[in-house]
Design a protein around this motif. Structure first.
Motif, PDB file in Angstrom:
ATOM      1  N   ILE A  47       0.049   4.431   5.043  1.00  0.00           N
ATOM      2  CA  ILE A  47      -0.438   5.466   4.116  1.00  0.00           C
ATOM      3  C   ILE A  47       0.416   6.726   4.211  1.00  0.00           C
ATOM      4  O   ILE A  47       0.837   7.298   3.198  1.00  0.00           O
ATOM      5  CB  ILE A  47      -1.917   5.786   4.410  1.00  0.00           C
ATOM      6  CG1 ILE A  47      -2.796   4.590   4.040  1.00  0.00           C
ATOM      7  CG2 ILE A  47      -2.371   7.036   3.650  1.00  0.00           C
ATOM      8  CD1 ILE A  47      -4.225   4.694   4.523  1.00  0.00           C
ATOM      9  N   LEU A  48       0.695   7.153   5.433  1.00  0.00           N
ATOM     10  CA  LEU A  48       1.484   8.374   5.623  1.00  0.00           C
ATOM     11  C   LEU A  48       2.921   8.211   5.128  1.00  0.00           C
ATOM     12  O   LEU A  48       3.504   9.150   4.580  1.00  0.00           O
ATOM     13  CB  LEU A  48       1.475   8.779   7.092  1.00  0.00           C
ATOM     14  CG  LEU A  48       0.155   9.323   7.638  1.00  0.00           C
ATOM     15  CD1 LEU A  48       0.320   9.757   9.089  1.00  0.00           C
ATOM     16  CD2 LEU A  48      -0.345  10.488   6.793  1.00  0.00           C
ATOM     17  N   VAL A  49       3.486   7.026   5.303  1.00  0.00           N
ATOM     18  CA  VAL A  49       4.847   6.782   4.820  1.00  0.00           C
ATOM     19  C   VAL A  49       4.880   6.863   3.294  1.00  0.00           C
ATOM     20  O   VAL A  49       5.814   7.416   2.705  1.00  0.00           O
ATOM     21  CB  VAL A  49       5.365   5.410   5.307  1.00  0.00           C
ATOM     22  CG1 VAL A  49       6.625   5.003   4.541  1.00  0.00           C
ATOM     23  CG2 VAL A  49       5.669   5.467   6.800  1.00  0.00           C
ATOM     24  N   GLY A  50       3.860   6.320   2.632  1.00  0.00           N
ATOM     25  CA  GLY A  50       3.782   6.411   1.181  1.00  0.00           C
ATOM     26  C   GLY A  50       3.730   7.847   0.711  1.00  0.00           C
ATOM     27  O   GLY A  50       4.417   8.237  -0.241  1.00  0.00           O
ATOM     28  N   ILE A  51       2.930   8.667   1.396  1.00  0.00           N
ATOM     29  CA  ILE A  51       2.838  10.092   1.049  1.00  0.00           C
ATOM     30  C   ILE A  51       4.159  10.807   1.348  1.00  0.00           C
ATOM     31  O   ILE A  51       4.620  11.648   0.573  1.00  0.00           O
ATOM     32  CB  ILE A  51       1.694  10.751   1.834  1.00  0.00           C
ATOM     33  CG1 ILE A  51       0.348  10.145   1.412  1.00  0.00           C
ATOM     34  CG2 ILE A  51       1.683  12.263   1.614  1.00  0.00           C
ATOM     35  CD1 ILE A  51      -0.826  10.594   2.270  1.00  0.00           C
ATOM     36  N   ALA A  52       4.780  10.442   2.463  1.00  0.00           N
ATOM     37  CA  ALA A  52       6.018  11.094   2.889  1.00  0.00           C
ATOM     38  C   ALA A  52       7.136  10.913   1.867  1.00  0.00           C
ATOM     39  O   ALA A  52       7.969  11.802   1.679  1.00  0.00           O
ATOM     40  CB  ALA A  52       6.458  10.555   4.250  1.00  0.00           C
ATOM     41  N   GLN A  53       7.162   9.761   1.213  1.00  0.00           N
ATOM     42  CA  GLN A  53       8.197   9.537   0.203  1.00  0.00           C
ATOM     43  C   GLN A  53       8.067  10.538  -0.944  1.00  0.00           C
ATOM     44  O   GLN A  53       9.070  11.009  -1.484  1.00  0.00           O
ATOM     45  CB  GLN A  53       8.105   8.108  -0.344  1.00  0.00           C
ATOM     46  CG  GLN A  53       8.527   7.053   0.639  1.00  0.00           C
ATOM     47  CD  GLN A  53       8.879   5.747  -0.028  1.00  0.00           C
ATOM     48  OE1 GLN A  53      10.039   5.350  -0.101  1.00  0.00           O
ATOM     49  NE2 GLN A  53       7.869   5.063  -0.533  1.00  0.00           N
TER      50      GLN A  53
ATOM     51  N   VAL B 206       0.830  -1.203   0.000  1.00  0.00           N
ATOM     52  CA  VAL B 206       0.000   0.000   0.000  1.00  0.00           C
ATOM     53  C   VAL B 206       0.866   1.255   0.000  1.00  0.00           C
ATOM     54  O   VAL B 206       0.625   2.195  -0.768  1.00  0.00           O
ATOM     55  CB  VAL B 206      -0.954   0.000   1.216  1.00  0.00           C
ATOM     56  CG1 VAL B 206      -1.562   1.389   1.435  1.00  0.00           C
ATOM     57  CG2 VAL B 206      -2.059  -1.015   1.010  1.00  0.00           C
ATOM     58  N   ALA B 207       1.872   1.276   0.853  1.00  0.00           N
ATOM     59  CA  ALA B 207       2.770   2.434   0.914  1.00  0.00           C
ATOM     60  C   ALA B 207       3.469   2.649  -0.426  1.00  0.00           C
ATOM     61  O   ALA B 207       3.580   3.784  -0.912  1.00  0.00           O
ATOM     62  CB  ALA B 207       3.801   2.235   2.026  1.00  0.00           C
ATOM     63  N   PHE B 208       3.922   1.552  -1.045  1.00  0.00           N
ATOM     64  CA  PHE B 208       4.602   1.642  -2.337  1.00  0.00           C
ATOM     65  C   PHE B 208       3.658   2.161  -3.413  1.00  0.00           C
ATOM     66  O   PHE B 208       4.019   3.032  -4.220  1.00  0.00           O
ATOM     67  CB  PHE B 208       5.151   0.270  -2.731  1.00  0.00           C
ATOM     68  CG  PHE B 208       5.613   0.205  -4.165  1.00  0.00           C
ATOM     69  CD1 PHE B 208       6.779   0.820  -4.560  1.00  0.00           C
ATOM     70  CD2 PHE B 208       4.855  -0.462  -5.114  1.00  0.00           C
ATOM     71  CE1 PHE B 208       7.197   0.771  -5.883  1.00  0.00           C
ATOM     72  CE2 PHE B 208       5.263  -0.525  -6.438  1.00  0.00           C
ATOM     73  CZ  PHE B 208       6.438   0.099  -6.825  1.00  0.00           C
TER      74      PHE B 208
END
Length: 288
Positions: free
Chosen positions: A144-150, A85-87
């Motif tokens: 979700i937030l880690v995906g956006i943070a990237q 999901v993050a990816f």
């Protein structure tokens, strides 16, 4: 000239290997380095970054194999699902940002400010995370937030992809530095492989491989891999008993130094003068 090229390749490989996964931004360091070592091609920057990614893959290969082969276990399926999901969030948002025509900053000033602001942000995040129990679980919200943070880290070079994702995870509820770091690094592996592969194919298609110094390229790749392996292993041991505060202080000092160099005219003021390495930390987000 050949010896000088090899020495430059070694030095840039060392810088990339140290800074790619430490939360101090590889972009700012490579910009300064290339003022003295000369500009490098996009292919060179892709290759040295690939070396750093390979190092992290080697470090986490057991964890990756456990997730791949142990998919029948609910715990592994859940964790792998959050990585996916993050990816995917990063990939979709990254493509949107790229379609919008986002360009790198015209000069080093935004990167310097990102270093300083990122350092202050790290200190705040450590303070806030210390007030929470050291939970090691990664929630869907964190993923979700880690995906956006990237993507955010790519849009603002100098923030540091690893630093931004680690501290977002900590603030979002993963109080354990080790757990937040592992998730951030594991998400970064497919993200950066995909981005580097995309850029490499694009470079080959555009004929950008012509005239490459393959000897320097190979040396830089090996150096970057070895140094990144040592750096990440050291970081993983360091954070077991230490906070990230030292990195935050370093970022603030380094960002201030960079701003001073810009003010004194020692840094380029336009994209025409800016070294190609400025794209190194941006590439994993914008192209994925």
């Amino acid at each position: 000239m050949a010896d000088q090229s090899i020495i430059s390749a070694v030095l840039l490989g060392v810088i990339e290997g140290i800074t790619e996964f430490l939360p101090i931004s590889s972009t700012g360091h490579l910009i300064i380095a290339e003022q003295w070592l000369g500009k490098r091609s996009d292919t060179f920057n892709i290759v040295i970054q690939a070396g750093a990614i390979l190092a992290v893959t080697i470090i986490y290969w057991r964890r990756l194999m456990d997730l791949a082969l142990g998919w029948r276990e609910p715990k592994n399926r859940l964790y792998a699902g959050k990585l996916i999901v993050a990816f995917l969030i990063t990939a979709v948002l990254g493509l949107i940002v790229k379609k919008m025509g986002f360009e790198l900053p015209d000069n080093a000033t935004p990167i310097a400010w990102a270093l300083v602001i990122g350092g202050i942000w790290m200190i705040f995040a450590e303070w806030a995370a210390a007030k929470r129990p050291p939970y090691t679980s990664i929630t869907w919200y964190v993923a979700i937030l880690v995906g956006i943070a990237q993507v955010v880290a790519g849009v603002f070079p100098g923030l540091s992809r690893s630093g931004t994702t680690i501290f977002i995870a900590m603030l979002a509820g993963t109080g354990s530095r080790a757990a937040a770091t592992e998730f951030a690094f594991l998400v970064g592996i497919p993200t950066m492989y995909a981005a580097s592969g995309y850029e490499l194919l694009k470079t080959v298609k555009d004929g950008g491989m012509a005239g490459e110094d393959w000897t320097s390229l190979g040396i830089a790749f090996v150096v970057s891999t070895i140094v990144a392996f040592i750096s990440v292993k050291w970081l993983l041991a360091y954070i077991q008993t230490n906070r990230f505060t030292a990195f935050a202080i370093y970022r603030i000092i380094f960002g201030g130094l960079l701003l001073g160099m810009v003010a004194l005219g020692y840094m380029p003021q336009s994209n025409d003068e800016a070294p190609a390495a400025a794209a190194t930390e941006l590439r994993p987000v914008i192209t994925k």
